[in-house]
Write a protein that holds these residues in place. Structure first.
Motif, PDB file in Angstrom:
ATOM      1  N   VAL A 100       0.597  -0.937  -0.420  1.00  0.00           N
ATOM      2  CA  VAL A 100      -0.239  -0.075  -0.225  1.00  0.00           C
ATOM      3  C   VAL A 100       0.701   1.375   0.046  1.00  0.00           C
ATOM      4  O   VAL A 100       1.101   2.398  -0.681  1.00  0.00           O
ATOM      5  CB  VAL A 100      -1.101  -0.161   1.440  1.00  0.00           C
ATOM      6  CG1 VAL A 100      -1.955   1.520   1.661  1.00  0.00           C
ATOM      7  CG2 VAL A 100      -1.807  -1.319   1.196  1.00  0.00           C
ATOM      8  N   GLU A 103       2.102   1.667  -3.145  1.00  0.00           N
ATOM      9  CA  GLU A 103       0.983   2.367  -4.047  1.00  0.00           C
ATOM     10  C   GLU A 103       1.249   4.037  -3.696  1.00  0.00           C
ATOM     11  O   GLU A 103       0.891   5.443  -5.058  1.00  0.00           O
ATOM     12  CB  GLU A 103       0.376   1.908  -3.758  1.00  0.00           C
ATOM     13  CG  GLU A 103      -0.403   0.167  -4.397  1.00  0.00           C
ATOM     14  CD  GLU A 103      -0.743   0.015  -5.822  1.00  0.00           C
ATOM     15  OE1 GLU A 103      -0.205   1.335  -6.986  1.00  0.00           O
ATOM     16  OE2 GLU A 103      -0.422  -1.053  -6.092  1.00  0.00           O
ATOM     17  N   HIS A 104       1.019   4.072  -2.865  1.00  0.00           N
ATOM     18  CA  HIS A 104       1.092   5.542  -2.607  1.00  0.00           C
ATOM     19  C   HIS A 104       2.549   6.855  -3.433  1.00  0.00           C
ATOM     20  O   HIS A 104       2.647   7.214  -3.655  1.00  0.00           O
ATOM     21  CB  HIS A 104       0.801   6.036  -0.727  1.00  0.00           C
ATOM     22  CG  HIS A 104       0.208   6.147  -0.556  1.00  0.00           C
ATOM     23  ND1 HIS A 104      -0.685   7.403  -0.088  1.00  0.00           N
ATOM     24  CD2 HIS A 104      -0.304   4.575   0.611  1.00  0.00           C
ATOM     25  CE1 HIS A 104      -2.273   6.583   0.258  1.00  0.00           C
ATOM     26  NE2 HIS A 104      -2.228   5.320   0.719  1.00  0.00           N
ATOM     27  N   ILE A 116      -5.345   0.661  -3.530  1.00  0.00           N
ATOM     28  CA  ILE A 116      -5.213   0.199  -2.514  1.00  0.00           C
ATOM     29  C   ILE A 116      -6.166  -0.588  -2.021  1.00  0.00           C
ATOM     30  O   ILE A 116      -5.885  -1.239  -1.450  1.00  0.00           O
ATOM     31  CB  ILE A 116      -5.527   2.002  -1.819  1.00  0.00           C
ATOM     32  CG1 ILE A 116      -3.600   2.624  -2.342  1.00  0.00           C
ATOM     33  CG2 ILE A 116      -5.874   1.489  -0.621  1.00  0.00           C
ATOM     34  CD1 ILE A 116      -3.779   4.474  -1.484  1.00  0.00           C
TER      35      ILE A 116
END
Ligand SMILES: [Zn+2]
Length: 313
Positions: A100, A103-104, A116
């Motif tokens: 996650v 992904e950020h 997410i």
């Protein structure tokens, strides 16, 4: 952001509790006993176990692996299963946390929610299949049984989770590519080359269903061929359902990886038994146990392993 160690610690404790419940499943499901009644009791003297003697790992250590009333040994398997589920929960939480975070970092912009949520759903799938596989692994080893309460239920849960993930598909991920390197591609593995014939989430769901059926039927075919050639059953129906379950959670190719690893490890085990003179042609091998081990590996590192292997072709 809060340090991830708190999440991993909480996941580990939650895993211990689930591991404790898994021990009840392992002891009762193969014998077709109820999971809820009677309460936890000593298998030797029948005494009901108080809550303070039933804490995961801790009670086993305090009681030094013995029943408080009759002193009968309590197998090390109980704390081992609890720790295994705890470690699995913590590890997958850490893995999901990193993904996650990536992904950020990688791309802030469109499709963030989809990316997410997909990672969270994937993490949930890996946590649940780990719980089921650890349980089935021990049950098959001890009783040669793979209860439907785990395999069939697992197929349904895995498939429903997959349907949820379809709600968060990225552009092009709703395409089922029938001509390419990876014809049963799952969402998350977009194949660029090849002919797109079917598009839309319903086709993604259908192709996933195809993957589950194909994985199960593959073992059914092997089972049938063995029966015809040798005139006796070499494999239970449970093994086919187990592989279908792995495909329902992880997809077709990870299930094939689990099958490959499982067969290799099972053959190695058979070889060791034969060298020690403990096995003949009629010995029943716990294939399900090794399929579960293969499934655990595929759940953790299946995607990079498969990507590495396809890069060799
Ligand atoms: Zn006892």
């Amino acid at each position: 952001m809060i340090s991830s160690i708190w999440f991993e610690g909480a996941a580990f404790l939650l895993g211990l509790i689930f591991g404790s419940f898994l021990n009840v499943c392992i002891a009762r499901l193969p014998a077709h006993e109820s999971l809820w009644a009677p309460r936890s009791h000593c298998r030797s003297c029948g005494a009901t176990i108080s809550w303070y003697d039933n804490l995961p790992v801790l009670s086993w250590v305090v009681l030094r692996g013995k029943c408080r009333r009759c002193g009968e040994r309590i197998s090390w398997r109980y704390p081992a299963v609890e720790v295994a589920v705890g470690v699995w929960f913590a590890f997958v939480t850490a893995q999901t946390w990193v993904r996650v975070g990536n992904e950020h970092n990688v791309q802030i912009g469109p499709w963030m929610t989809e990316r997410i949520n997909n990672q969270y759903l994937l993490g949930a799938a890996v946590i649940i299949i780990g719980f089921l596989l650890i349980g089935l692994m021990v049950m098959d080893w001890q009783t040669q049984k793979l209860p439907n309460a785990f395999t069939t239920t697992g197929i349904v849960i895995g498939f429903l989770l997959m349907c949820l993930r379809v709600a968060y598909l990225l552009p092009h991920q709703d395409e089922v590519i029938l001509q390419g390197k990876n014809p049963l591609s799952s969402p998350g593995n977009v194949v660029d080359a090849g002919n797109v014939i079917l598009t839309g989430p319903e086709h993604v769901v259908l192709s996933w269903l195809g993957a589950v059926v194909a994985a199960g039927c593959l073992l059914l075919a092997v089972r049938w061929a063995y029966l015809k050639l040798r005139g006796r059953e070499g494999m239970g129906l449970g093994d086919a359902k187990l592989l279908a379950m792995i495909a329902a959670f992880l997809g077709f190719w990870p299930a094939m990886l689990a099958l490959f690893l499982g067969v290799v490890m099972c053959s190695g085990y058979a070889l060791v038994l034969m060298v020690r003179g403990k096995a003949g042609a009629m010995t029943r091998l716990p294939l399900g146990t090794f399929l579960c081990l293969g499934g655990l590996v595929a759940a953790l590192v299946g995607a990079p392993l498969i990507a590495w292997y396809s890069s060799l072709l």
